[in-house]
Each structure stands twice: as structure tokens, then as C-alpha cells.
Design a protein around this motif. Sequence first.
Motif, PDB file in Angstrom:
ATOM      1  N   ILE A  91      -0.240  -5.871  -9.265  1.00 49.58           N
ATOM      2  CA  ILE A  91      -0.443  -5.116  -8.038  1.00 49.58           C
ATOM      3  C   ILE A  91      -1.864  -5.434  -7.575  1.00 49.58           C
ATOM      4  O   ILE A  91      -2.834  -5.049  -8.224  1.00 49.58           O
ATOM      5  CB  ILE A  91      -0.227  -3.609  -8.245  1.00 49.58           C
ATOM      6  CG1 ILE A  91       1.209  -3.346  -8.718  1.00 49.58           C
ATOM      7  CG2 ILE A  91      -0.518  -2.840  -6.951  1.00 49.58           C
ATOM      8  CD1 ILE A  91       1.484  -1.929  -9.142  1.00 49.58           C
ATOM      9  N   ALA A 133      -2.043  -2.585  -3.341  1.00 51.34           N
ATOM     10  CA  ALA A 133      -2.494  -1.202  -3.169  1.00 51.34           C
ATOM     11  C   ALA A 133      -3.921  -1.297  -2.634  1.00 51.34           C
ATOM     12  O   ALA A 133      -4.725  -2.083  -3.147  1.00 51.34           O
ATOM     13  CB  ALA A 133      -2.445  -0.437  -4.485  1.00 51.34           C
ATOM     14  N   ASP A 137       0.781  -1.244   0.000  1.00 48.98           N
ATOM     15  CA  ASP A 137       0.000   0.000   0.000  1.00 48.98           C
ATOM     16  C   ASP A 137       0.812   1.293   0.000  1.00 48.98           C
ATOM     17  O   ASP A 137       0.492   2.237   0.739  1.00 48.98           O
ATOM     18  CB  ASP A 137      -0.960   0.020   1.203  1.00 48.98           C
ATOM     19  CG  ASP A 137      -1.888  -1.183   1.244  1.00 48.98           C
ATOM     20  OD1 ASP A 137      -1.937  -1.943   0.260  1.00 48.98           O
ATOM     21  OD2 ASP A 137      -2.558  -1.372   2.270  1.00 48.98           O
ATOM     22  N   GLY A 168       6.333  -0.999   3.487  1.00 50.70           N
ATOM     23  CA  GLY A 168       5.189  -0.229   3.019  1.00 50.70           C
ATOM     24  C   GLY A 168       4.456   0.495   4.123  1.00 50.70           C
ATOM     25  O   GLY A 168       5.044   0.958   5.088  1.00 50.70           O
ATOM     26  N   MET A 184      -0.382   2.255  -6.747  1.00 52.50           N
ATOM     27  CA  MET A 184       0.952   2.315  -6.144  1.00 52.50           C
ATOM     28  C   MET A 184       1.709   3.469  -6.788  1.00 52.50           C
ATOM     29  O   MET A 184       1.553   3.721  -7.991  1.00 52.50           O
ATOM     30  CB  MET A 184       1.707   1.001  -6.397  1.00 52.50           C
ATOM     31  CG  MET A 184       3.159   1.026  -5.953  1.00 52.50           C
ATOM     32  SD  MET A 184       4.023  -0.521  -6.318  1.00 52.50           S
ATOM     33  CE  MET A 184       3.574  -1.456  -4.884  1.00 52.50           C
ATOM     34  N   GLN A 187       0.937   4.238  -1.594  1.00 56.20           N
ATOM     35  CA  GLN A 187       0.086   5.044  -2.468  1.00 56.20           C
ATOM     36  C   GLN A 187       0.144   6.492  -2.005  1.00 56.20           C
ATOM     37  O   GLN A 187       0.368   6.763  -0.824  1.00 56.20           O
ATOM     38  CB  GLN A 187      -1.359   4.523  -2.386  1.00 56.20           C
ATOM     39  CG  GLN A 187      -1.513   3.084  -2.862  1.00 56.20           C
ATOM     40  CD  GLN A 187      -2.745   2.415  -2.277  1.00 56.20           C
ATOM     41  OE1 GLN A 187      -2.646   1.724  -1.275  1.00 56.20           O
ATOM     42  NE2 GLN A 187      -3.907   2.629  -2.893  1.00 56.20           N
TER      43      GLN A 187
END
Length: 194
Positions: free
Chosen positions: A81, A58, A19, A111, A67, A21
Motif C-alpha cells: 500500500i 493511502a 486512499d 476510491g 487503508m 482511509q
Amino acid sequence: MSLPHGLLERDQSCLVVIDVQQYFLAKLPLHERGPLVERIAWIIRVARLLDIPVIATAEDIARDGPMVPELAGELPAGTEIYDKMVFGLMGQADIAAAIAATGRLQCVLVGMETDVCIAHSAIGLMEAGNRVAVISDATATPPPHHEAGLQRMAQAGVTITNTKGLYYEWVRDLATDGRVRPQINRPLPAGLTL
């Protein structure tokens, strides 16, 4: 068979990138965003050079976006992803199946966010029989929650290490280090010394 808390083995490891993002990065202090992405990109590159499988997620892509491109561009060609709709990735069948399909039982997590998706995923992976390591300087969450997330996972038996420690556990000898380091072909992330 490796010891539950022994060194990580590259031929038993998979890297799970969770994740990263813009939606989540924007919650971090500005000075933490670039270095986090840079460190994760560097780890992905090392994993690729050592033939370590990479799984990427994501969260709710339609709502939170993809992402970040700096990481998506580092993934091995053809890497899916996964659109993660749960906090703990083992709660989603396609992601759990992708991790199982690697045949690896050591999962290295990087992440966001340390205290939620990383922690839930780490504990779920352990409950499923995997050994889990979380990279403390390649995970993040809005302050002051990062340390609480790391403590929660450590109490559950997750290995907490850092980027430098991971690199040397994966590389393991001078010959491999001498082969891999020049192929990384990018500067060391800020604050990382090898």
C-alpha cells in the motif's frame, strides 16, 4: 490494440484503489460509507479472480491513517500500500513505476476523493498514455462534489462507468461469468444487480 473508448479488456487492465482511509470516509454521509467500502471490496475480489493486478494507495499514512482493514484484507497477498504524498499519483515516482511495472495500459480507478485524488490521478494517467476508467459508484467525495469530479474527468476523456458495467466488460462471456461468480463468495453489494 483496443479502441480508446472501446470495452475494457481484463488482460490489459489494472485496478488502482486510491486512499480509502477512515479519515476520508468520515467526511461522507454515514449512509454512504459502508456501501462504498463493500462495493470496492467486491471489485478487488473480482480483479483477483481474473488475475488483474491491484495497486493500492493511502494518502499520508502517518497523518491520515492506513487503508481501511476491510479493503486491506481483500488485497492480494504481498500487495504494497503506497504512502501517497501527492494528489495525482503519477506525481510520485514509486507509484508511477508500480503501475508501469504491471505492463497494463488500462487503469480502472476506485476510491476517494472523486474531485481531487481520483480526478488528478485519472488525468495524469491519461497524460502518461494510459486509458483510464473511473467507477462512478465505487468512488466518492463529500457532497456535492462527486458529480463535479465525474464531469471534470469525462470532459478530459476518462471513461466513466459503474460496477456492473465494469464486471461485464472484464468477464465478457457466459463461461467466465459462470466460473467467476461462484468464486466471489460474498453477497452482491447493496444496490448492485448482475
